[in-house]
Design an enzyme around this catalytic site. Structure first.
Site, PDB file in Angstrom:
ATOM      1  CD  GLU A   1      -2.803  -1.251   2.436  1.00 11.99           C
ATOM      2  OE1 GLU A   1      -2.896  -0.252   3.149  1.00 11.99           O
ATOM      3  OE2 GLU A   1      -3.425  -2.304   2.681  1.00 11.99           O
TER       4      GLU A   1
ATOM      5  CD  GLU B   1      -4.759  -7.738   2.142  1.00 13.30           C
ATOM      6  OE1 GLU B   1      -5.602  -7.011   2.714  1.00 13.30           O
ATOM      7  OE2 GLU B   1      -3.543  -7.450   2.138  1.00 13.30           O
TER       8      GLU B   1
HETATM    9  O1  G3I Z   1      -4.343  -9.936  19.237  1.00 17.58           O
HETATM   10  C1  G3I Z   1      -3.946  -8.710  19.866  1.00 17.58           C
HETATM   11  C2  G3I Z   1      -4.486  -8.641  21.277  1.00 17.58           C
HETATM   12  O2  G3I Z   1      -3.898  -9.665  22.063  1.00 17.58           O
HETATM   13  C3  G3I Z   1      -4.171  -7.269  21.869  1.00 17.58           C
HETATM   14  O3  G3I Z   1      -4.764  -7.168  23.144  1.00 17.58           O
HETATM   15  C4  G3I Z   1      -4.742  -6.195  20.932  1.00 17.58           C
HETATM   16  C5  G3I Z   1      -4.461  -4.808  21.442  1.00 17.58           C
HETATM   17  O4  G3I Z   1      -3.080  -4.531  21.296  1.00 17.58           O
HETATM   18  O5  G3I Z   1      -4.120  -6.302  19.641  1.00 17.58           O
HETATM   19  C6  G3I Z   1      -4.476  -7.549  19.046  1.00 17.58           C
HETATM   20  O6  G3I Z   1      -3.837  -7.603  17.800  1.00 17.58           O
HETATM   21  C7  G3I Z   1      -4.486  -6.818  16.790  1.00 17.58           C
HETATM   22  C8  G3I Z   1      -4.805  -7.757  15.619  1.00 17.58           C
HETATM   23  O7  G3I Z   1      -5.294  -7.032  14.482  1.00 17.58           O
HETATM   24  C9  G3I Z   1      -5.831  -8.800  16.011  1.00 17.58           C
HETATM   25  O8  G3I Z   1      -7.038  -8.151  16.331  1.00 17.58           O
HETATM   26  C10 G3I Z   1      -3.480  -5.770  16.316  1.00 17.58           C
HETATM   27  O9  G3I Z   1      -3.275  -4.852  17.375  1.00 17.58           O
HETATM   28  C11 G3I Z   1      -4.028  -5.055  15.098  1.00 17.58           C
HETATM   29  O10 G3I Z   1      -3.032  -4.167  14.587  1.00 17.58           O
HETATM   30  C12 G3I Z   1      -4.330  -6.091  14.007  1.00 17.58           C
HETATM   31  O11 G3I Z   1      -4.911  -5.413  12.896  1.00 17.58           O
HETATM   32  C13 G3I Z   1      -4.650  -6.027  11.627  1.00 17.58           C
HETATM   33  C14 G3I Z   1      -4.309  -4.901  10.643  1.00 17.58           C
HETATM   34  O12 G3I Z   1      -4.134  -5.427   9.303  1.00 17.58           O
HETATM   35  C15 G3I Z   1      -3.018  -4.206  11.055  1.00 17.58           C
HETATM   36  O13 G3I Z   1      -1.952  -5.138  11.040  1.00 17.58           O
HETATM   37  C16 G3I Z   1      -5.890  -6.767  11.152  1.00 17.58           C
HETATM   38  O14 G3I Z   1      -6.094  -7.916  11.970  1.00 17.58           O
HETATM   39  C17 G3I Z   1      -5.722  -7.217   9.701  1.00 17.58           C
HETATM   40  O15 G3I Z   1      -6.917  -7.797   9.214  1.00 17.58           O
HETATM   41  C18 G3I Z   1      -5.348  -6.024   8.822  1.00 17.58           C
HETATM   42  O16 G3I Z   1      -5.118  -6.509   7.538  1.00 17.58           O
HETATM   43  C19 G3I Z   1      -4.794  -5.504   6.555  1.00 17.58           C
HETATM   44  C20 G3I Z   1      -3.729  -6.072   5.646  1.00 17.58           C
HETATM   45  O17 G3I Z   1      -2.590  -6.418   6.398  1.00 17.58           O
HETATM   46  C21 G3I Z   1      -3.398  -5.087   4.542  1.00 17.58           C
HETATM   47  N1  G3I Z   1      -4.606  -4.734   3.788  1.00 17.58           N
HETATM   48  C22 G3I Z   1      -5.671  -4.192   4.621  1.00 17.58           C
HETATM   49  C23 G3I Z   1      -6.034  -5.176   5.709  1.00 17.58           C
HETATM   50  C24 G3I Z   1      -7.169  -4.650   6.555  1.00 17.58           C
HETATM   51  O18 G3I Z   1      -6.722  -3.516   7.251  1.00 17.58           O
END
Ligand code: G3I
Length: 452
Positions: A257, A363
């Site tokens: 991105e 995705e």
């Molecule tokens: O699992 C931890 C939890 O233990 C903790 O308490 C909490 C608070 O810190 O965080 C949790 O992890 C989070 C994780 O999602 C699971 O919910 C991360 O902070 C959070 O950053 C993460 O977000 C992910 C996001 O990318 C950023 O990395 C999403 O799951 C994921 O679906 C999303 O995917 C992105 C692709 O990589 C790129 N394209 C867009 C897509 C959607 O945003």
């Protein structure tokens, strides 16, 4: 391998002697430091007359003299002959083919894992067969992927992943903010668990994503060193990660991105600010320097719905292609049951195929409530069928891609209540292939129908 090293030393010495004597008795001493290593590379195709025979093409490019030897999986070295090398692979299984190239500067190697099933060599290293009522069993010579987390690799998650999928992407635990939380301190716990699961189950792992402005640790955003120190830090990070997963992670989204919505210019990320407008090329070169065999992808969203962004993405791909630094494009395809149109999605495929790149539908999720209606409480049968039709359309488009450009059809989640979309939009939705109890939805059947 010990023999190989002795052989290489002898070859190296012979090369020195030959090069010293190879010119009308004039003695020329080639200083090893005066020549560059020549990077071994090769491609293979499957014989059109025998499905168990591959034709190996030594594509190594380099100035000066160099020798090439093959290891067809036995450890014995076979000199490369001019033209294509024919190799028969009869037994079902995986074969690692290596090519070693030696010159006065030393030697390099390239390797490919070739998979063979009862029908012969598997195109794209993805074997067909399997239960045609499953997602991966109905896909034709490409992988079907989903996302994983280290705490979703057992029980029903494990059962469904192994039944229906042969490619996995880490949803967030192979990003910089998780793997490299503070300078000099890596945390590979979650990523190791995911990679080990893939390796143990013969499932390809797609690395996502080395460089992404949305998953950059704060210490990187606030890096206090010079630009040169920043770039050296990024090289160390990319090198450390790719060395760790070499031979285990088949492909990587190196940069994710990088294009700004609307302007279609490069995002003004810390990477661009600190490394310059050519930060993308630099990051892909860093990855390529570590592993000549790993597949390198550029990944982005709105590729179908935004033709300007699509053009900007292909411009990045063109720059990387001229440098031989890209193998594929990841179109995220976070779409809705009612758009984008088939022709817009096809335009992403056509641009990728015309550049002879691999296409990753990376995705996929398909919103059934794009209107954001917060009063929705369940997936109506009407919207379920419209979603099925859109998944089938995506599956048909992907199946029609030329085999050489196929990689993976990846959904961004297993069951509806695990989708990122629920938190992102804050309204109910049912975007995936399985319901909250892992039951296949009509969308699941739509994918299988589209794969026919
Ligand atoms: O699992 C931890 C939890 O233990 C903790 O308490 C909490 C608070 O810190 O965080 C949790 O992890 C989070 C994780 O999602 C699971 O919910 C991360 O902070 C959070 O950053 C993460 O977000 C992910 C996001 O990318 C950023 O990395 C999403 O799951 C994921 O679906 C999303 O995917 C992105 C692709 O990589 C790129 N394209 C867009 C897509 C959607 O945003």
């Amino acid at each position: 391998m010990k023999n190989f090293r002795i052989y290489k030393l002898l070859a190296f010495l012979i090369m020195l002697v030959i090069s010293a004597c190879d010119s009308d008795d004039e003695v020329i001493y080639v200083s090893p430091s005066g020549t560059d290593l020549v990077q071994a590379s090769f491609t293979y195709s499957i014989s059109t007359t025998d499905p168990n025979v591959i034709l190996l093409n030594n594509t190594t490019q380099g100035s000066g003299d160099f020798t090439s030897e093959w290891d067809f999986g036995t450890g014995d070295l076979v000199p490369d002959e001019p033209g294509l090398e024919e190799l028969r692979l009869d037994g079902v299984g995986s074969y690692t083919i290596k090519l070693y190239v030696t010159n006065t500067a030393g030697f390099t190697e390239a390797s490919e894992t070739v998979r063979v099933d009862e029908d012969g060599v598997c195109p794209n290293s993805v074997c067909g067969g399997g239960d045609p009522s499953t997602l991966k069993g109905s896909a034709k010579n490409f992988s079907v992927g989903t996302i994983v987390r280290d705490n979703r690799l057992t029980g029903m998650h494990d059962e469904v992943i192994r039944r229906d999928f042969n490619n996995i992407t880490s949803e967030y635990q192979m990003k910089m903010n998780v793997m490299y939380p503070s300078q000099g301190t890596y945390d590979f716990g979650p990523s190791d668990a995911i990679v080990d699961y893939g390796v143990a189950n013969g499932i390809d792992v797609h690395g996502h994503a080395l460089i992404w402005h949305n998953a950059t640790p704060s210490w990187v955003e606030n890096f206090a060193g010079t630009d040169a120190e920043f770039e050296a830090m990024i090289r160390d990070y990319i090198t450390t990660v790719l060395e760790r997963y070499k031979g285990k992670v088949r492909s990587w989204d190196v940069v994710n991105e990088a294009i700004e919505d609307g302007s279609n210019a490069l995002r003004n990320s810390v990477f661009r600010q600190r490394m310059g407008d050519d930060f993308i090329e630099k990051c892909y070169q860093m990855a390529r320097d570590v592993d000549p065999d790993v597949l390198l992808f550029y990944n982005d969203y709105n590729m179908a719905s935004d033709s300007g962004k699509r053009a900007a993405m292909f411009a990045i791909a063109d720059r990387l292609k001229t440098l031989n630094l890209i193998d594929g494009i990841g179109a995220q395809l976070h779409i809705s049951y009612n758009g984008p149109a088939r022709g817009e999605i096809q335009a992403v495929v056509d641009g990728t195929v015309s550049r002879d790149l691999l296409m990753h539908f990376a995705e996929i999720d398909i919103r059934t409530n794009p209107e954001g209606n917060s009063s929705v409480t369940a997936l109506s049968s009407e919207r379920a069928l419209l979603q099925k039709d859109k998944y089938k359309e995506l599956a048909e488009i992907y199946t029609d891609i030329p085999t050489a450009n196929k990689f993976a059809f990846t959904v961004w989640g297993l069951k509806d209540n695990e989708s990122w979309l629920l938190d992102f939009w804050g309204v109910p939705d049912f975007p995936l292939l399985f319901d909250d109890n892992f039951n296949p939805k009509p969308a699941y059947e739509g994918v299988i129908e589209g794969f026919q």
